[in-house]
Write a protein that holds these residues in place. Structure first.
Motif, short mmCIF file in Angstrom:
data_model
loop_
_atom_site.label_atom_id
_atom_site.label_comp_id
_atom_site.label_asym_id
_atom_site.label_seq_id
_atom_site.Cartn_x
_atom_site.Cartn_y
_atom_site.Cartn_z
N GLN A 205 0.82 -1.10 0.17
CA GLN A 205 0.03 0.11 -0.21
C GLN A 205 0.82 1.18 -0.12
O GLN A 205 0.47 2.51 -0.41
CB GLN A 205 -1.06 -0.04 1.20
CG GLN A 205 -2.07 -0.93 1.18
CD GLN A 205 -3.01 -0.93 2.25
OE1 GLN A 205 -2.69 -0.17 3.29
NE2 GLN A 205 -4.15 -1.52 2.01
N THR A 207 2.00 2.89 2.49
CA THR A 207 1.83 3.82 3.46
C THR A 207 2.87 4.19 4.47
O THR A 207 3.63 3.20 5.13
CB THR A 207 0.57 3.27 4.37
OG1 THR A 207 1.02 1.94 4.91
CG2 THR A 207 -0.77 2.96 3.56
N ASN A 212 -2.55 6.08 8.17
CA ASN A 212 -3.02 5.31 6.81
C ASN A 212 -2.79 4.06 6.91
O ASN A 212 -3.79 3.15 6.23
CB ASN A 212 -1.91 5.87 5.74
CG ASN A 212 -2.10 7.57 5.74
OD1 ASN A 212 -1.28 8.20 5.30
ND2 ASN A 212 -3.50 8.10 5.24
N TRP A 747 -9.02 -4.26 0.69
CA TRP A 747 -7.90 -4.13 -0.17
C TRP A 747 -7.34 -5.51 -0.40
O TRP A 747 -7.31 -6.33 0.42
CB TRP A 747 -6.67 -3.43 0.57
CG TRP A 747 -5.36 -3.35 0.02
CD1 TRP A 747 -4.55 -4.31 0.04
CD2 TRP A 747 -4.97 -2.50 -1.13
NE1 TRP A 747 -3.34 -3.93 -0.66
CE2 TRP A 747 -3.77 -2.86 -1.58
CE3 TRP A 747 -5.48 -1.37 -1.53
CZ2 TRP A 747 -2.87 -2.18 -2.25
CZ3 TRP A 747 -4.82 -0.62 -2.78
CH2 TRP A 747 -3.67 -0.88 -2.91
N GLY A 764 -5.96 -3.01 -5.36
CA GLY A 764 -6.98 -2.14 -5.14
C GLY A 764 -7.69 -2.12 -4.00
O GLY A 764 -7.84 -3.57 -3.54
N ARG A 789 -13.87 6.17 -0.88
CA ARG A 789 -12.61 6.10 -1.40
C ARG A 789 -11.97 5.05 -2.21
O ARG A 789 -12.08 3.87 -1.37
CB ARG A 789 -11.48 6.96 -0.55
CG ARG A 789 -10.26 7.50 -1.18
CD ARG A 789 -9.27 7.84 -0.20
NE ARG A 789 -8.65 6.60 0.22
CZ ARG A 789 -8.20 6.28 1.53
NH1 ARG A 789 -9.15 6.77 2.31
NH2 ARG A 789 -7.81 5.01 1.73
N ASP A 791 -8.62 3.15 -4.13
CA ASP A 791 -7.36 3.22 -4.23
C ASP A 791 -7.01 2.25 -5.21
O ASP A 791 -7.61 1.39 -5.34
CB ASP A 791 -6.66 3.04 -2.94
CG ASP A 791 -6.76 3.94 -1.79
OD1 ASP A 791 -7.45 5.20 -2.46
OD2 ASP A 791 -6.39 4.01 -0.70
N ASN A 816 1.26 3.44 -6.85
CA ASN A 816 0.39 3.51 -6.22
C ASN A 816 -0.52 4.31 -6.13
O ASN A 816 0.00 5.80 -6.42
CB ASN A 816 0.83 3.36 -4.48
CG ASN A 816 1.31 2.16 -4.35
OD1 ASN A 816 2.40 1.67 -4.53
ND2 ASN A 816 0.60 1.09 -3.59
N ARG A 818 -3.83 6.68 -4.92
CA ARG A 818 -4.82 6.94 -3.36
C ARG A 818 -5.85 8.05 -3.95
O ARG A 818 -5.77 9.03 -4.80
CB ARG A 818 -3.94 7.71 -2.35
CG ARG A 818 -4.93 7.62 -1.10
CD ARG A 818 -4.04 8.18 -0.03
NE ARG A 818 -4.60 8.19 1.17
CZ ARG A 818 -5.02 7.38 2.18
NH1 ARG A 818 -4.33 5.93 2.06
NH2 ARG A 818 -5.46 7.79 3.24
N ASN A 819 -7.29 7.57 -3.65
CA ASN A 819 -8.28 8.49 -4.38
C ASN A 819 -8.40 8.68 -5.68
O ASN A 819 -8.17 9.75 -6.33
CB ASN A 819 -8.37 9.91 -3.52
CG ASN A 819 -9.48 10.67 -3.70
OD1 ASN A 819 -10.55 10.13 -4.28
ND2 ASN A 819 -9.73 11.98 -3.33
N LEU A 820 -8.44 7.51 -6.39
CA LEU A 820 -8.53 7.31 -7.74
C LEU A 820 -9.46 8.29 -8.42
O LEU A 820 -9.09 8.76 -9.64
CB LEU A 820 -8.79 6.04 -8.06
CG LEU A 820 -7.60 4.67 -8.37
CD1 LEU A 820 -8.02 3.50 -8.25
CD2 LEU A 820 -6.60 5.36 -9.40
N ARG A 842 -6.25 13.13 -5.41
CA ARG A 842 -5.89 12.01 -6.12
C ARG A 842 -4.26 12.09 -6.13
O ARG A 842 -3.63 13.10 -6.30
CB ARG A 842 -5.92 11.93 -7.78
CG ARG A 842 -5.50 10.78 -8.32
CD ARG A 842 -5.68 10.99 -9.84
NE ARG A 842 -6.99 10.88 -10.29
CZ ARG A 842 -7.69 11.58 -10.95
NH1 ARG A 842 -6.94 12.98 -10.93
NH2 ARG A 842 -8.93 11.53 -11.17
#
Length: 852
Positions: A205, A207, A212, A747, A764, A789, A791, A816, A818-820, A842
């Motif tokens: 991920q 993170t 997160n 996920w 995803g 959200r 990802d 990666n 985030r917030n596609l 995004r």
């Protein structure tokens, strides 16, 4: 009389007969178990990667890879070099390859123990080959003294630890977690909810922040921006303060204030509910234990670079290996550097971190690890925006997501933390062990840190009134923490016991904390001018010093009543001494408080079938109130108390490749301070101790490795958290802020294992929250809307050919996202206030890594 004697004799003989039969049956069963264990140890298939090296080192690598205890005389292997053993073999096949032509043989003893000894039938004297007459003499001497030489044995704790670390990088599923019991107990046998985030989740991920990473766990929510300098989390409806953070089982009281980075974290374990029985004073929601990387016996190196939007640049290095030929001294070095802005103006996220560690295998049963950690953050800590324009209408239109309410280039907020400590373990025998660990931590804020935050929005709905805070001096805090645990396995009253006893000593001291408050220039949220300098400070500085000392003793027993029925019972006694000076100018005498508390825990686990367990538990916790709080009668306030009832079920199946925990809990927090019912006393700041809050709900957590290359982590939480008692009637029945009724996360990643797409992968997930109460103190504000959200991620892992110009074994590439869908949403309110943070727009991170 004679008849009575004969009767007694018959009775004794009958008892002896029964006892003899029982002993025979037990011995037979034990023998069968031993044989089965030995067969399993011989035939278990492992992936071995043991390079050619001195035979003694190769044998230790084999023991660590196979998870076996290996006993041998170091002199027997002198002068021998092992061949390469790479690939999938049974333990016995791999051992045969290593010992081929060495003049040594092996035998299994006790299932998981292997003894390597001289093979008298081979005609080869170990240590003689390639050494001439001197080698022959040495070999003969070794053979003569073999009976008196102390055998070399890889410590069991090291074998177990290395195997667990390897699993954490390959799977989302963890079978054991030390946090729940301070013993090596399978998660399915713990009568309390505990969740683990492994290193593989963190890496896939990408993170870097704790909040997160922990988003994957049910019942955890953030109350700060992702660009903030702080880790502010809610667990099961209640705020996690500095009492909730631990590192390798020791309290990490300043972790919340330095925003832990994941660069050297192997796994994160979260124990839900009060944990005072093992960890003393703490928050009711649970504890978060960060488990750091430790040295490994085989050399391995990893380096990667990550680039992203918002001028994000980050590099990481991970190196480990032996420092001597016998691999009894090993090192680990983790380094991270980051230069990054964020989507919020002026909110930079720069970082430098380094964490060295050295492990010394002092003997066959003793291990010492010394480790340190340095973390430096350069930041301009952002604060929230008003509701009008973030999630409520504003007559001027929506406030831009990037808007900052700080003093722009004039604001700085930089912080540094230092940690150094040791971890010493010793096994007296196969049943008893002791651990002593200590850490010293320092946290420093820079001199002349300056920041600002909004207070009220003018009727024009664009002019924000602000205040500013200056820290004119270096603010410093330090802490000492030490634990000593004695763990033993024994059989008593025909039941197996795992007994833990220990004591803990802590001190957390605020050496100096100075600050000044004053008004700041107002800010036009739609046409900001960040060139305005801060206003002069006219208010005198305030200072705070404090000292908290804790001594705790605890005992715990895990009892196997029946093979399917286990009982856990524990008790802890704590003594806490607090002193604080929290007055303008620091001229008032210290205020002191002494508290003691007894914290129990009782739980039971029933496993009707092997992979499935049912459990129930009752736990209590406590948290001392600060002596600076004002009590109308002059007495000190009693500690806050928390009580949790929990029932649930855990399921491990598909050879422990799928783990699921379903829990229901009822958690109450009592003795909370609430304003005095006497208005005259309330105006003066007096409180009474009659407040109460309650949280209850259902949580589901699932981790799975469904097939080779397919991993899943998912969670769901229903949380009903509210105020149940308060002297302010308007607060009663108010939902606690930032706690959604429903939260769901999913996920998953999949890597192709063969064909033209071998090495490619995709991942995803979705992270969904229903509406949350913004704050309990302003009933006019509607709840924060929920959001979903999405990802995503793409991966490519490629094994490089030996002898390539880089000398690397593996190339890893990841992207990666985030917030596609680039949704605009409010993620949280700032610690339950009327200031709000937007979620990240995004965000794209591209990572290239090499493994050597």
């Amino acid at each position: 009389m004679v008849g009575r004697a004969v009767g007694v004799l018959r009775s004794k003989l009958g008892m002896c007969a029964v006892l003899c039969v029982g002993i025979v049956l037990f011995a037979t069963a034990h023998s069968r178990q031993a044989v089965a264990a030995e067969v399993n140890s011989r035939n278990t298939v492992q992936q071995f990667d043991i390079p050619s090296q001195p035979l003694s080192g190769a044998l230790k690598d084999f023991a660590l890879a196979a998870g076996l205890q290996l006993s041998f005389n170091d002199d027997l292997a002198a002068g021998r070099v092992s061949p390469d053993v790479r690939g999938s073999y049974t333990n016995e096949q791999a051992l045969q390859l290593l010992l081929a032509g060495s003049g040594l043989t092996y035998r299994f003893s006790g299932g998981d123990t292997v003894i390597v000894e001289r093979d008298s039938s081979s005609g080869i004297v170990p240590g003689m080959v390639g050494a001439g007459a001197a080698g022959a003499a040495a070999g003969a001497a070794a053979g003569m003294t073999a009976t008196v030489q102390k055998p070399v044995k890889v410590p069991e704790i090291m074998v177990k630890d290395v195997k667990e670390r390897d699993n954490d990088t390959k799977s989302y599923v963890a079978e054991e977690a030390n946090t729940a019991t301070r013993t090596d107990t399978p998660i399915k046998d713990v009568p309390q909810s505990i969740q683990v985030i492994t290193r593989k989740v963190i890496e896939e991920q990408r993170t870097f922040r704790l909040q997160n990473t922990l988003e994957n766990i049910s019942g955890i929510n953030a109350t700060e921006s992702g660009a903030s300098l702080y880790d502010s989390l809610i667990i099961r409806g209640f705020t996690a303060t500095d009492r909730s953070y631990f590192r390798n089982g020791l309290i990490d009281p300043f972790a919340q204030f330095t925003a832990s980075d994941t660069y050297n974290i192997r796994r994160i374990e979260v124990l839900k509910g009060p944990a005072s029985v093992l960890y003393g004073q703490g928050d009711p929601g649970g504890v978060i234990n960060l488990v750091t990387n430790r040295p490994l016996p085989n050399a391995a190196y990893m380096a990667n670079v990550t680039l992203g939007n918002f001028n994000f640049y980050r590099s990481e290095l991970d190196a480990t290996g032996p420092l001597n030929a016998s691999k009894t001294v090993m090192y680990r070095l983790n380094v991270a550097g980051q230069k990054a802005h964020s989507f919020i103006d002026y909110a930079n996220r720069d970082l430098a971190a380094i964490a060295p560690a050295v492990t010394w295998l002092m003997g066959s049963r003793t291990t010492l690890t010394v480790e340190a950690d340095y973390l430096r953050r350069w930041s301009n800590d952002p604060y929230g925006l008003p509701a009008q324009g973030s999630y409520l209408p504003n007559i001027n239109g929506p406030i831009p997501r990037e808007r900052s309410v700080t003093l722009g280039p004039f604001s700085t907020f930089n912080r540094t933390s230092y940690r150094v400590g040791y971890d010493l373990t010793h096994q007296f025998n196969n049943d008893w062990s002791i651990r002593n660990a200590y850490r010293h931590t320092i946290a420093e804020d820079d001199r002349n840190n300056l920041y600002a935050s909004g207070t009220t929005l003018d009727p024009d709905e664009r002019t924000l009134q602000r205040f500013q805070v200056l820290q004119p001096a270096v603010n410093r805090r330090h802490a000492h923490s030490m634990i000593t645990n004695l763990v033993g396995h024994l059989r008593f009253l025909e039941m197996d016991h795992t007994l833990l006893t220990g004591f803990e000593l802590r001190q957390e001291k605020v050496d100096q904390f100075q600050f000044q408050f004053d008004a700041a220039p107002p800010l036009d949220l739609f046409a900001p001018n960040y060139g305005l300098p801060p206003l002069p400070f006219t208010n005198p500085p305030s200072s705070l010093t404090g000292d908290t000392q804790t001594a705790g003793f605890y005992a715990q027993d895990q009892i196997t009543i029946l093979p399917q029925l286990k009982l856990l019972a524990g008790l802890r006694f704590d003594y806490v001494h607090q002193s604080t000076n929290n007055s303008p100018g620091g001229t008032q005498p210290d205020q002191k408080a002494d508290n003691n508390a007894v914290s129990p825990r009782v739980g039971v686990v029933y496993s009707p079938i092997e992979p499935w367990s049912l459990y129930a538990s009752w736990t209590r916790g406590f948290q001392p109130n600060s002596p600076s709080n004002f009590n109308p009668n002059g007495d000190l306030f009693k500690p806050e108390r928390s009580t949790q009832y929990e029932i649930g079920t855990k399921y491990f199946f598909l050879d422990n490749r799928v783990s699921a925990t379903l829990a229901w809990y009822h958690l109450t927090r009592e003795n909370l301070l609430t304003p005095s019912p006497d208005p005259a006393q309330a105006v003066q700041g007096f409180s009474v101790q009659t407040g109460e809050q309650r949280s209850q709900g259902i949580e589901l957590d699932v981790t799975a490795q469904l097939t080779s290359g397919w991993n899943v982590i998912a969670s769901y939480a229903y949380t009903d958290a509210e105020v149940t008692k308060d002297n302010t009637p308007a607060l009663v029945n108010q939902r606690l802020s930032n706690v959604p009724y429903n939260k769901m996360t999913l996920w998953s990643t999949y890597y192709f294992q063969e064909g033209a797409l071998k090495g490619f992968g995709a991942g995803g997930g979705i992270f969904a929250y229903t509406g949350r109460n913004a704050t309990i103190f302003d009933p006019t504000l509607p709840e924060i809307p929920g959001y979903v959200r999405a990802d995503g991620a793409l991966y490519y892992n490629h094994e490089l050919q030996p002898g390539n110009w880089l000398g690397a074994k593996m190339l890893n590439i990841a992207v990666n996202m985030r917030n596609l869908l680039d949704q605009r949403y409010v993620a949280t309110s700032y610690n339950g206030s009327n200031q709000f943070f937007f979620g990240e727009p995004r965000t794209v991170l591209a990572t290239v890594g090499l493994r050597f």
